[in-house]
Design a protein around this motif. Sequence first.
Motif, PDB file in Angstrom:
ATOM      1  N   ALA A  53     -16.620  -1.766   8.101  1.00  0.00           N
ATOM      2  CA  ALA A  53     -16.169  -1.550   6.721  1.00  0.00           C
ATOM      3  C   ALA A  53     -17.109  -2.124   5.687  1.00  0.00           C
ATOM      4  N   GLN A  54     -18.276  -1.514   5.560  1.00  0.00           N
ATOM      5  CA  GLN A  54     -19.131  -2.011   4.492  1.00  0.00           C
ATOM      6  C   GLN A  54     -18.877  -1.229   3.223  1.00  0.00           C
ATOM      7  N   PRO A  55     -18.903  -1.940   2.097  1.00  0.00           N
ATOM      8  CA  PRO A  55     -18.638  -1.274   0.829  1.00  0.00           C
ATOM      9  C   PRO A  55     -19.516  -0.044   0.669  1.00  0.00           C
ATOM     10  N   GLY A  56     -18.908   1.004   0.172  1.00  0.00           N
ATOM     11  CA  GLY A  56     -19.669   2.228  -0.063  1.00  0.00           C
ATOM     12  C   GLY A  56     -19.658   3.178   1.108  1.00  0.00           C
ATOM     13  N   LYS A  57     -19.355   2.673   2.313  1.00  0.00           N
ATOM     14  CA  LYS A  57     -19.298   3.588   3.453  1.00  0.00           C
ATOM     15  C   LYS A  57     -17.988   4.361   3.429  1.00  0.00           C
ATOM     16  N   ARG A  58     -17.991   5.445   4.213  1.00  0.00           N
ATOM     17  CA  ARG A  58     -16.844   6.342   4.132  1.00  0.00           C
ATOM     18  C   ARG A  58     -15.963   6.252   5.382  1.00  0.00           C
ATOM     19  N   ALA A  59     -14.674   6.101   5.136  1.00  0.00           N
ATOM     20  CA  ALA A  59     -13.726   6.093   6.248  1.00  0.00           C
ATOM     21  C   ALA A  59     -12.791   7.276   6.113  1.00  0.00           C
ATOM     22  N   VAL A  60     -12.430   7.866   7.252  1.00  0.00           N
ATOM     23  CA  VAL A  60     -11.414   8.912   7.246  1.00  0.00           C
ATOM     24  C   VAL A  60     -10.277   8.448   8.152  1.00  0.00           C
ATOM     25  N   VAL A  61      -9.073   8.498   7.615  1.00  0.00           N
ATOM     26  CA  VAL A  61      -7.907   8.138   8.423  1.00  0.00           C
ATOM     27  C   VAL A  61      -7.185   9.427   8.789  1.00  0.00           C
ATOM     28  N   ILE A  62      -7.013   9.635  10.066  1.00  0.00           N
ATOM     29  CA  ILE A  62      -6.287  10.837  10.490  1.00  0.00           C
ATOM     30  C   ILE A  62      -4.831  10.467  10.703  1.00  0.00           C
ATOM     31  N   GLY A  63      -3.959  11.033   9.880  1.00  0.00           N
ATOM     32  CA  GLY A  63      -2.540  10.715   9.978  1.00  0.00           C
ATOM     33  C   GLY A  63      -2.072   9.994   8.730  1.00  0.00           C
ATOM     34  N   GLY A  64      -1.153  10.604   7.994  1.00  0.00           N
ATOM     35  CA  GLY A  64      -0.672  10.014   6.746  1.00  0.00           C
ATOM     36  C   GLY A  64       0.713   9.441   6.903  1.00  0.00           C
ATOM     37  N   GLY A  65       0.961   8.814   8.016  1.00  0.00           N
ATOM     38  CA  GLY A  65       2.237   8.116   8.206  1.00  0.00           C
ATOM     39  C   GLY A  65       2.109   6.675   7.744  1.00  0.00           C
ATOM     40  N   LEU A  66       3.123   5.902   8.095  1.00  0.00           N
ATOM     41  CA  LEU A  66       3.160   4.504   7.680  1.00  0.00           C
ATOM     42  C   LEU A  66       1.880   3.744   8.043  1.00  0.00           C
ATOM     43  N   LEU A  67       1.513   3.815   9.329  1.00  0.00           N
ATOM     44  CA  LEU A  67       0.349   3.055   9.771  1.00  0.00           C
ATOM     45  C   LEU A  67      -0.929   3.558   9.134  1.00  0.00           C
ATOM     46  N   GLY A  68      -1.071   4.887   9.074  1.00  0.00           N
ATOM     47  CA  GLY A  68      -2.279   5.478   8.518  1.00  0.00           C
ATOM     48  C   GLY A  68      -2.490   5.025   7.078  1.00  0.00           C
ATOM     49  N   LEU A  69      -1.424   5.040   6.295  1.00  0.00           N
ATOM     50  CA  LEU A  69      -1.561   4.673   4.887  1.00  0.00           C
ATOM     51  C   LEU A  69      -1.889   3.191   4.742  1.00  0.00           C
ATOM     52  N   GLU A  70      -1.289   2.371   5.608  1.00  0.00           N
ATOM     53  CA  GLU A  70      -1.610   0.944   5.530  1.00  0.00           C
ATOM     54  C   GLU A  70      -3.072   0.712   5.886  1.00  0.00           C
ATOM     55  N   ALA A  71      -3.541   1.418   6.905  1.00  0.00           N
ATOM     56  CA  ALA A  71      -4.951   1.283   7.278  1.00  0.00           C
ATOM     57  C   ALA A  71      -5.839   1.749   6.132  1.00  0.00           C
ATOM     58  N   ALA A  72      -5.499   2.900   5.547  1.00  0.00           N
ATOM     59  CA  ALA A  72      -6.300   3.454   4.464  1.00  0.00           C
ATOM     60  C   ALA A  72      -6.363   2.486   3.291  1.00  0.00           C
ATOM     61  N   ASN A  73      -5.217   1.941   2.950  1.00  0.00           N
ATOM     62  CA  ASN A  73      -5.168   1.002   1.837  1.00  0.00           C
ATOM     63  C   ASN A  73      -6.021  -0.235   2.117  1.00  0.00           C
ATOM     64  N   GLY A  74      -5.906  -0.744   3.361  1.00  0.00           N
ATOM     65  CA  GLY A  74      -6.671  -1.930   3.734  1.00  0.00           C
ATOM     66  C   GLY A  74      -8.172  -1.675   3.637  1.00  0.00           C
ATOM     67  N   LEU A  75      -8.616  -0.557   4.178  1.00  0.00           N
ATOM     68  CA  LEU A  75     -10.053  -0.255   4.167  1.00  0.00           C
ATOM     69  C   LEU A  75     -10.540  -0.044   2.743  1.00  0.00           C
ATOM     70  N   SER A  76      -9.688   0.564   1.932  1.00  0.00           N
ATOM     71  CA  SER A  76     -10.077   0.795   0.548  1.00  0.00           C
ATOM     72  C   SER A  76     -10.219  -0.539  -0.190  1.00  0.00           C
ATOM     73  N   LEU A  77      -9.311  -1.486   0.106  1.00  0.00           N
ATOM     74  CA  LEU A  77      -9.440  -2.808  -0.510  1.00  0.00           C
ATOM     75  C   LEU A  77     -10.712  -3.520  -0.042  1.00  0.00           C
ATOM     76  N   ARG A  78     -11.205  -3.152   1.136  1.00  0.00           N
ATOM     77  CA  ARG A  78     -12.459  -3.720   1.619  1.00  0.00           C
ATOM     78  C   ARG A  78     -13.673  -3.017   1.038  1.00  0.00           C
ATOM     79  N   GLY A  79     -13.436  -2.089   0.108  1.00  0.00           N
ATOM     80  CA  GLY A  79     -14.551  -1.459  -0.588  1.00  0.00           C
ATOM     81  C   GLY A  79     -15.025  -0.141  -0.011  1.00  0.00           C
ATOM     82  N   MET A  80     -14.305   0.367   0.994  1.00  0.00           N
ATOM     83  CA  MET A  80     -14.737   1.650   1.547  1.00  0.00           C
ATOM     84  C   MET A  80     -14.193   2.797   0.722  1.00  0.00           C
ATOM     85  N   GLU A  81     -14.836   3.945   0.913  1.00  0.00           N
ATOM     86  CA  GLU A  81     -14.366   5.174   0.279  1.00  0.00           C
ATOM     87  C   GLU A  81     -13.464   5.833   1.319  1.00  0.00           C
TER      88      GLU A  81
END
Lengths: 108, 814
Positions: B144-172
């Motif tokens: 999770a380096q800032p500016g890098k891109r993450a894709v989360v497959i699955g928009g359920g509870l866990l997926g959204l929490e992961a997405a939010n966490g990675l975004s707070l770490r500066g990822m796109e």
Amino acid sequence: MNWIQVGNLEDIPRQGSRVVKTATGEIALFRSVDDQVFALNNRCPHKGGPLSQGIVHGKRVTCPLHSWVIDLESGEAISPDSGCAHRLEVRVAHGELFLEAEAGVCKA
Amino acid sequence: MEQDKKRLVVVGNGMAGIRTIEELLKMSADEFDITVFGAEPQPNYNRILLSPVLSGEMPFQDTVLNDWNWYEENHITLHTGKTVTKIDRMRCTVETEDGIVVPYDRLLIATGSNPIMLPVPGIDLPGVIGYRSIADVEQMLAAAQPGKRAVVIGGGLLGLEAANGLSLRGMEVSVVHLCEWPMERQLDKVGGGLLKEALEKRGLKFYLSRQTDAILGETAVTGLRFKDGEEIAADLVVMSAGIRPNIALAKSAGIHCERGIMVSDTMQTYDPKIYAVGECVQHRGQTYGLVAPLFEQAKVAANHLAQYGRMRYEGSSVSTKLKVTGIDLFSAGDFNPVAGDDELLLQDAARGVYKKLVLRDNKLRGAVMYGDTVDGPWYFQMMRDGTDVSEMREHLLFGQMHLGDSGHGAGASVANMPDTAEICGCNGVCKGSIVDAIVDKKLFTLDEVRAHTKASASCGSCTGLVEAILANTLGGDYSAKPSKKPICACTEHAHQDMYKTIRARGLKSIPELMQALEWKTADGCHVCRPALNYYLLAAWPGEYVDDSRSRFINERVHANIQKNGTYSVIPRIWGGVTSPAQLRAIAEIAERHEVPTVHITGGQRIGLYGITKENLPKMWAELVEAGFVSGHAYGKSLRTVKTCVGSEWCRFGTQDSTGLGIMVEQMTWGSWTPHKFKIAVSGCPRNCAEATIKDFGIVCVDSGYEIHVGGNGGVKVRVTDFLCKVSSEAEVLEYCGAFMQLYREDAHYLDRTAPWIERVGLPFVKRHIVDDAEGRAELYARFLKSQQYSQDDPWKERAEGKEAHEFTALATIV
Ligand SMILES: Cc1cc2nc3c(=O)[nH]c(=O)nc-3n(C[C@H](O)[C@H](O)[C@H](O)COP(=O)(O)OP(=O)(O)OC[C@H]3O[C@@H](n4cnc5c(N)ncnc54)[C@H](O)[C@@H]3O)c2cc1C
Ligand code: SF4
Ligand code: SF4
Ligand code: FES
């Protein structure tokens, strides 16, 4: 008003109380641990509990019904509660108890 | 002795498995030699809190639920980083990958579940990660380096929490989801839309109604292609498309599995020696992916492992909260209305609040809330209770606060919740238990509440509510320093060590004690004096002279004061057995004294009510004459021994419960205890004498006598804990005396046995009463010794003139 002899100090146990019956209701006499005597109406200002049945501690008595604490010197409830059990004058002379009241006395 | 212990092996060092062990230790600390295998290298941690670790809001150490010491203190053999690969059901052994073989008498499988890895090309590429363990989080953080891109497959509870966490770490971060809106299993379209908007504002990008066709990359992930051909770039792909119960091990051992490991209501698999709990099981067709139901399963499994054999698991309903800081979302039940259902809606776009309630037959069926979730637990409670809401329907959407006189903010709404309202869904803790813990255990901080009740100790989404309850219960005291609480304002000393101090320092009277321990008042108060009088009485039987001035009125005059200042008189009726002669005597006395009310009490006796104080000694004299003694219905003392007719008359009776009850009552009557003490004896498990809500209950069975302790039928009902089974009446008497003595010596004045046992724990009682025969005999001997001095009938003494001043007026003024 007269000073009426109602008994002797020794008739009341230390940290205890006895009742004097009158035409207008009961009066409770309390004897503290250091032998001071106080008189109040035997009716708690809360819901009329018999104060004479409470636990006497310091110059206070705790009502047996819902544990209001009443100051023996003034008859007032200790805050946060409020209300008064109306103090009466009482004197101890040579071990005898005198209560200020309106009529004569007949020993129980 | 050691070899005799049964061996329990646990596969899976995770939340459900270890919770089961905790529950088991609570009930029966040394029933088993316990060995735990965990594939992960860490001790048991709180998986729920991985998202805060991912987002950087919490360090990993704070998620550890049971540290290494815990295993050691509880004598648990722990193998971490060891995967069990084989169960040999014939030989009853398990074997790890690297060849450790351990035999078991009982096996508990708690292997959890695995993230579903979609069967698409590229799924095995480095940089494609599931979201399940701390190892996964560490991998994500490394990428999770800032500016890098993450894709989360699955928009359920866990997926959204992961997405939010990675975004707070500066990822796109982008979220790919199959449905039209995120969290479709918990949210309807409107709620889902609001959530999507809020997350988009925080920088997440959504690809909805999209299906992944392939993950792209040669040596590592570079991107993702959808079915429609569009491609997006990615340096990290998180798979969060659901979970699959981890049943491989069970299946290979021939244990029946469908989606999960099949278990019965007792959490047993088809092999009765093997239990299973957690996300790996399937119960009545259901699998679960949240901790609350797993913890209920853990309780049941522990209950059966400890051989109490009482509880059944009957499935759970669940509610969900999303743990994304700043987004309030709650959902429970069936929120998609079908024909005939009513739908109540509240939508306030400006405030960002959306609420939907679904009603069927005037009962709540489902709730979705977004933006304002304070009332979530309240709705959930009504849903589970099947409360009829027709009366409050017009205010229902506005929440509980609007039912009463409102206007005090969140605190007041907590105050209005009933004691049964569930606050912490994860651990099933209701408001009443939290309030009781705060009051009884003198808790002042959130951490203390967590430690004592487990409320808010798992996912943490009820933290706000728990804090509100703390503030509300303690009033101004909230967050003051914790300490041993003094008995009252007269002293710094606490109840805790009073009995021991009195014994150790040889203190023999209240004035002596007050002087030695530096009381601040001359003669104490109505709180400390009765307590001290009790402790002294218990410490020096036969020697200490009871101080009647330090007794509450009821105990001072041996009758119960009633609301109009008159008294009740309740003679002892041994074991509830009476006779025509006794009844006649009572009837005549009642008539003679014109007793206004004669009442059959709950303790199988006859109460005479409305007696004036002056009349008491006279009435007692007559009762004593007729052969009665005081029933102590007024005291912190043995009250009654309730019995059923048992084997003498009842066709189900297994033992002479009546005779035994009378024996027990004759042994225990007159004893003073920290609080009132009730006993009952039932002739069989039908339990007509209600022995399982008494302080000491005896339930006769064919092979002997079950002993139950710590029950309470008062304001807050508590069912007894099963202590042990004994085989003779003599043993019943010994266990009873010893238990009462332990309670007399250890409990605080005014503790009933129920809160006492909850404080010291059943294992403490077992250690002293069941395991330690010598100690038990000593307790019993001390009990009998003190009984020598306490079985003088107080009524007889007073009828003969003792303390006459209590019962007569000093003077009458006319
Ligand atoms: C990121 C995340 C967030 C979550 N948020 C919430 C939430 O907010 N609320 C909620 O209620 N739930 C939440 N959950 C779900 C919750 O964590 C699980 O329901 C719970 O942990 C399941 O417990 P378990 O014991 O069944 O499985 P686990 O806790 O997964 O434990 C199983 C353990 O067994 C080990 N194991 C498996 N096979 C073997 C083997 N053969 N030998 C040895 N060891 C083995 C595994 O390594 C693992 O350590 C969340 C889960 C995750 C991943
Ligand atoms: S508890 Fe059993 S023995 Fe006693 S009355 Fe009830 S059914 Fe009969
Ligand atoms: S239940 Fe309440 S009202 Fe009835 S006797 Fe007990 S305390 Fe009094
Ligand atoms: S009557 Fe005295 S406290 Fe209630």
